[in-house]
Write a protein that holds these residues in place. Structure first.
Motif, PDB file in Angstrom:
ATOM      1  N   ASP A 129       2.565   5.363   5.693  1.00 32.01           N
ATOM      2  CA  ASP A 129       3.965   5.692   5.968  1.00 32.01           C
ATOM      3  C   ASP A 129       4.125   7.059   6.629  1.00 32.01           C
ATOM      4  OD1 ASP A 129       4.977   6.630   2.578  1.00 32.01           O
ATOM      5  OD2 ASP A 129       3.038   6.719   3.588  1.00 32.01           O
ATOM      6  N   TYR A 130       3.021   7.798   6.790  1.00 34.00           N
ATOM      7  CA  TYR A 130       3.051   9.051   7.550  1.00 34.00           C
ATOM      8  C   TYR A 130       2.494   8.853   8.959  1.00 34.00           C
ATOM      9  CZ  TYR A 130       4.061  11.496   3.210  1.00 34.00           C
ATOM     10  OH  TYR A 130       4.646  11.928   2.053  1.00 34.00           O
ATOM     11  N   GLY A 131       2.090   7.632   9.265  1.00 37.82           N
ATOM     12  CA  GLY A 131       1.529   7.361  10.578  1.00 37.82           C
ATOM     13  C   GLY A 131       0.035   7.600  10.682  1.00 37.82           C
ATOM     14  N   ARG A 132      -0.598   7.908   9.567  1.00 39.04           N
ATOM     15  CA  ARG A 132      -2.058   8.107   9.587  1.00 39.04           C
ATOM     16  C   ARG A 132      -2.737   6.763   9.650  1.00 39.04           C
ATOM     17  NH1 ARG A 132      -1.839  12.106   4.443  1.00 39.04           N
ATOM     18  NH2 ARG A 132      -0.866  10.179   3.672  1.00 39.04           N
ATOM     19  N   THR A 133      -3.812   6.708  10.417  1.00 33.09           N
ATOM     20  CA  THR A 133      -4.495   5.441  10.645  1.00 33.09           C
ATOM     21  C   THR A 133      -5.942   5.487  10.175  1.00 33.09           C
ATOM     22  OG1 THR A 133      -5.137   6.126  12.885  1.00 33.09           O
ATOM     23  CG2 THR A 133      -3.060   4.927  12.658  1.00 33.09           C
ATOM     24  N   ALA A 147       1.625  -5.992   4.498  1.00 35.64           N
ATOM     25  CA  ALA A 147       2.527  -4.885   4.215  1.00 35.64           C
ATOM     26  C   ALA A 147       2.484  -4.567   2.732  1.00 35.64           C
ATOM     27  CB  ALA A 147       3.951  -5.223   4.636  1.00 35.64           C
ATOM     28  N   ASP A 148       2.265  -3.298   2.418  1.00 36.10           N
ATOM     29  CA  ASP A 148       2.235  -2.838   1.027  1.00 36.10           C
ATOM     30  C   ASP A 148       3.522  -2.062   0.751  1.00 36.10           C
ATOM     31  OD1 ASP A 148      -1.324  -1.933   0.992  1.00 36.10           O
ATOM     32  OD2 ASP A 148      -0.293  -3.870   1.025  1.00 36.10           O
ATOM     33  N   LEU A 149       4.434  -2.683   0.002  1.00 38.93           N
ATOM     34  CA  LEU A 149       5.661  -1.974  -0.345  1.00 38.93           C
ATOM     35  C   LEU A 149       5.343  -0.764  -1.207  1.00 38.93           C
ATOM     36  CD1 LEU A 149       8.332  -4.721  -1.108  1.00 38.93           C
ATOM     37  CD2 LEU A 149       7.992  -3.358   0.955  1.00 38.93           C
ATOM     38  N   TRP A 150       5.988   0.352  -0.895  1.00 34.91           N
ATOM     39  CA  TRP A 150       5.740   1.625  -1.586  1.00 34.91           C
ATOM     40  C   TRP A 150       4.269   2.023  -1.504  1.00 34.91           C
ATOM     41  CZ3 TRP A 150      10.360   3.307  -1.837  1.00 34.91           C
ATOM     42  CH2 TRP A 150      11.414   2.437  -2.129  1.00 34.91           C
ATOM     43  N   CYS A 151       3.579   1.453  -0.499  1.00 29.55           N
ATOM     44  CA  CYS A 151       2.157   1.732  -0.272  1.00 29.55           C
ATOM     45  C   CYS A 151       1.309   1.434  -1.510  1.00 29.55           C
ATOM     46  CB  CYS A 151       1.960   3.173   0.185  1.00 29.55           C
ATOM     47  SG  CYS A 151       2.714   3.480   1.795  1.00 29.55           S
ATOM     48  N   LEU A 152       1.716   0.424  -2.242  1.00 29.08           N
ATOM     49  CA  LEU A 152       0.988  -0.022  -3.418  1.00 29.08           C
ATOM     50  C   LEU A 152       0.305  -1.352  -3.107  1.00 29.08           C
ATOM     51  CD1 LEU A 152       3.627   0.751  -6.181  1.00 29.08           C
ATOM     52  CD2 LEU A 152       1.598   2.093  -5.596  1.00 29.08           C
ATOM     53  N   ARG A 153      -1.001  -1.409  -3.313  1.00 29.47           N
ATOM     54  CA  ARG A 153      -1.748  -2.625  -2.985  1.00 29.47           C
ATOM     55  C   ARG A 153      -1.296  -3.822  -3.811  1.00 29.47           C
ATOM     56  NH1 ARG A 153      -8.041  -1.967  -1.950  1.00 29.47           N
ATOM     57  NH2 ARG A 153      -7.637  -4.121  -1.337  1.00 29.47           N
ATOM     58  N   ASN A 154      -0.796  -3.589  -5.018  1.00 27.85           N
ATOM     59  CA  ASN A 154      -0.339  -4.736  -5.805  1.00 27.85           C
ATOM     60  C   ASN A 154       1.037  -5.209  -5.378  1.00 27.85           C
ATOM     61  OD1 ASN A 154       1.054  -2.592  -6.823  1.00 27.85           O
ATOM     62  ND2 ASN A 154       0.555  -2.964  -8.963  1.00 27.85           N
ATOM     63  N   ASN A 155       1.592  -4.566  -4.354  1.00 22.98           N
ATOM     64  CA  ASN A 155       2.841  -5.020  -3.746  1.00 22.98           C
ATOM     65  C   ASN A 155       2.575  -5.494  -2.330  1.00 22.98           C
ATOM     66  OD1 ASN A 155       4.355  -4.369  -5.971  1.00 22.98           O
ATOM     67  ND2 ASN A 155       5.212  -2.506  -5.129  1.00 22.98           N
ATOM     68  N   ARG A 156       1.465  -6.174  -2.123  1.00 21.35           N
ATOM     69  CA  ARG A 156       1.050  -6.570  -0.777  1.00 21.35           C
ATOM     70  C   ARG A 156       1.612  -7.940  -0.408  1.00 21.35           C
ATOM     71  NH1 ARG A 156      -4.920  -5.283   0.995  1.00 21.35           N
ATOM     72  NH2 ARG A 156      -3.836  -3.295   1.260  1.00 21.35           N
ATOM     73  N   TYR A 157       2.119  -8.001   0.797  1.00 23.15           N
ATOM     74  CA  TYR A 157       2.617  -9.236   1.372  1.00 23.15           C
ATOM     75  C   TYR A 157       1.789  -9.576   2.611  1.00 23.15           C
ATOM     76  CZ  TYR A 157       6.713  -8.695  -1.611  1.00 23.15           C
ATOM     77  OH  TYR A 157       7.534  -8.567  -2.692  1.00 23.15           O
TER      78      TYR A 157
END
Length: 114
Positions: free
Chosen positions: A52-56, A93-103
């Motif tokens: 979410d900061y644009g880091r890749t 897509a990981d909501l809130w950058c949480l892997r257990n919220n992955r779609y």
């Protein structure tokens, strides 16, 4: 509810290029996204990821050849394609950058012939 729809896959000869896109809806501003691929008989692997900061970050096998970016959609520019890049490519897509919220999206096929 997050919805992801990939596009841009296809067949190309080795050395060619493809650009994948992922249209996303229902995500928050704090969403990390990435591209994964799965070849027949192999496990799904991460190809490229953007936080979410644009880091890749990239898998070693694609560094210098693939570029992940995002605007209104998530993209993966793939250059100098090799036969070993063949597989089903998935947007995640990981909501809130949480892997257990992955779609996951439904995937788009990439085939590279030698």
């Amino acid at each position: 509810q997050v919805q992801l729809v990939e596009s841009g896959g296809g067949s190309v000869q080795a050395g060619g290029s493809l650009r994948l896109s992922c249209a996303a809806s229902g995500y928050t501003s704090s969403t990390c996204m990435g591209w994964f691929r799965q070849a027949p008989g192999k496990e799904r692997e991460e190809v490229a990821f953007i936080d979410d900061y644009g880091r890749t970050r990239y898998a070693d096998s694609v560094k210098g050849r693939f570029t992940i970016s995002s605007d209104a959609s998530l993209h993966l520019q793939m250059n100098s394609l090799k036969p070993e890049d063949t597989g089903m490519y998935y947007c995640a897509a990981d909501l809130w950058c949480l892997r257990n919220n992955r779609y996951w999206g439904q995937g788009t096929q990439v085939t590279v012939s030698s």
